[in-house]
Design a protein around this motif. Sequence first.
Motif, PDB file in Angstrom:
ATOM      1  N   TYR A 198       0.972  -1.193   0.092  1.00  0.00           N
ATOM      2  CA  TYR A 198       0.007  -0.047   0.194  1.00  0.00           C
ATOM      3  C   TYR A 198       0.883   1.210   0.002  1.00  0.00           C
ATOM      4  O   TYR A 198       2.159   1.125   0.076  1.00  0.00           O
ATOM      5  CB  TYR A 198      -0.899  -0.099   1.237  1.00  0.00           C
ATOM      6  CG  TYR A 198      -0.292   0.152   2.581  1.00  0.00           C
ATOM      7  CD1 TYR A 198      -0.109   1.345   3.099  1.00  0.00           C
ATOM      8  CD2 TYR A 198       0.256  -1.128   3.097  1.00  0.00           C
ATOM      9  CE1 TYR A 198       0.456   1.742   4.440  1.00  0.00           C
ATOM     10  CE2 TYR A 198       0.786  -0.794   4.489  1.00  0.00           C
ATOM     11  CZ  TYR A 198       0.831   0.349   5.062  1.00  0.00           C
ATOM     12  OH  TYR A 198       1.536   0.464   6.108  1.00  0.00           O
ATOM     13  N   MET A 215      -7.051  -5.858  -5.842  1.00  0.00           N
ATOM     14  CA  MET A 215      -7.303  -5.372  -4.852  1.00  0.00           C
ATOM     15  C   MET A 215      -7.677  -5.943  -3.636  1.00  0.00           C
ATOM     16  O   MET A 215      -7.803  -7.110  -3.557  1.00  0.00           O
ATOM     17  CB  MET A 215      -8.467  -4.223  -5.124  1.00  0.00           C
ATOM     18  CG  MET A 215      -8.390  -3.281  -6.375  1.00  0.00           C
ATOM     19  SD  MET A 215      -6.609  -2.797  -6.899  1.00  0.00           S
ATOM     20  CE  MET A 215      -7.003  -1.077  -6.494  1.00  0.00           C
ATOM     21  N   GLU A 251      -4.432   5.630  -7.277  1.00  0.00           N
ATOM     22  CA  GLU A 251      -4.332   4.706  -6.073  1.00  0.00           C
ATOM     23  C   GLU A 251      -4.481   5.452  -5.013  1.00  0.00           C
ATOM     24  O   GLU A 251      -3.614   6.410  -4.725  1.00  0.00           O
ATOM     25  CB  GLU A 251      -3.197   3.800  -6.175  1.00  0.00           C
ATOM     26  CG  GLU A 251      -2.968   2.686  -7.007  1.00  0.00           C
ATOM     27  CD  GLU A 251      -2.160   1.678  -6.931  1.00  0.00           C
ATOM     28  OE1 GLU A 251      -1.085   2.045  -6.213  1.00  0.00           O
ATOM     29  OE2 GLU A 251      -2.251   0.658  -7.691  1.00  0.00           O
ATOM     30  N   ASN A 290      -5.641   0.564   4.350  1.00  0.00           N
ATOM     31  CA  ASN A 290      -6.665  -0.068   3.988  1.00  0.00           C
ATOM     32  C   ASN A 290      -7.216  -0.222   2.301  1.00  0.00           C
ATOM     33  O   ASN A 290      -7.994  -0.542   1.774  1.00  0.00           O
ATOM     34  CB  ASN A 290      -8.028   0.464   4.443  1.00  0.00           C
ATOM     35  CG  ASN A 290      -8.090   1.921   4.020  1.00  0.00           C
ATOM     36  OD1 ASN A 290      -7.218   2.562   3.999  1.00  0.00           O
ATOM     37  ND2 ASN A 290      -9.197   2.620   4.465  1.00  0.00           N
ATOM     38  N   HIS A 291      -6.122   0.093   1.748  1.00  0.00           N
ATOM     39  CA  HIS A 291      -6.061   0.108   0.243  1.00  0.00           C
ATOM     40  C   HIS A 291      -4.802  -0.807  -0.367  1.00  0.00           C
ATOM     41  O   HIS A 291      -4.023  -0.374  -1.037  1.00  0.00           O
ATOM     42  CB  HIS A 291      -6.015   1.498  -0.381  1.00  0.00           C
ATOM     43  CG  HIS A 291      -7.229   2.231  -0.095  1.00  0.00           C
ATOM     44  ND1 HIS A 291      -8.227   2.003  -0.751  1.00  0.00           N
ATOM     45  CD2 HIS A 291      -7.193   3.378   0.527  1.00  0.00           C
ATOM     46  CE1 HIS A 291      -9.452   2.970  -0.229  1.00  0.00           C
ATOM     47  NE2 HIS A 291      -8.388   3.528   0.435  1.00  0.00           N
ATOM     48  N   HIS A 299      -2.748  -3.698  -2.520  1.00  0.00           N
ATOM     49  CA  HIS A 299      -3.070  -4.209  -3.616  1.00  0.00           C
ATOM     50  C   HIS A 299      -1.815  -4.923  -4.131  1.00  0.00           C
ATOM     51  O   HIS A 299      -0.751  -4.804  -3.588  1.00  0.00           O
ATOM     52  CB  HIS A 299      -3.583  -3.061  -4.605  1.00  0.00           C
ATOM     53  CG  HIS A 299      -2.799  -1.933  -4.708  1.00  0.00           C
ATOM     54  ND1 HIS A 299      -2.616  -0.892  -3.489  1.00  0.00           N
ATOM     55  CD2 HIS A 299      -1.404  -1.740  -5.412  1.00  0.00           C
ATOM     56  CE1 HIS A 299      -1.589  -0.228  -3.847  1.00  0.00           C
ATOM     57  NE2 HIS A 299      -1.034  -0.497  -4.831  1.00  0.00           N
TER      58      HIS A 299
END
Length: 151
Positions: free
Chosen positions: A72, A90, A106, A111-112, A114
């Motif tokens: 992230y 994701m 992005e 919490n993202h 990938h």
Amino acid sequence: MKLRKILVVLAAAPALVGVPAAVSATPGSGVTGVILAQGESDEGIVIRGRGTTDVVVREITIQPGGSTGWHYHDGQLIAVVKQGTLTRTMDDCSTEVTPAGESFVEPRGRNHVHIGRNLGTEPVILMVTYVLPDGKPLSQDAPKPPNCTSS
């Protein structure tokens, strides 16, 4: 005083060998990056109203079969696919495919999570602009989300 700090670090180093990482990250493979430009902004682009912001422009190449590993970013990034087709999975296990000539954004934050992969036969080349809080790394390694069965 400086010598004392060095000695403390050297004395502590053997204790760190063999200590497992707190997070079992998934390492990338077949990825190289070159920083083309970087600078700081103390006006205009300020993340969460704190201090300066680092802006980095980087060219990233992902070889066929290569991947970035799960990760992230602490800041937002904007990317353009210059060549090839990038496949991103994701944190919710959804997949996004971005061919050459298209771009994506992005969002920031852990919490993202990938992963970017090159499932094609030619290298994927990305032109990426990172907008990061001062001093933060370009990306942070993360474990694969437990609900995702694919790599």
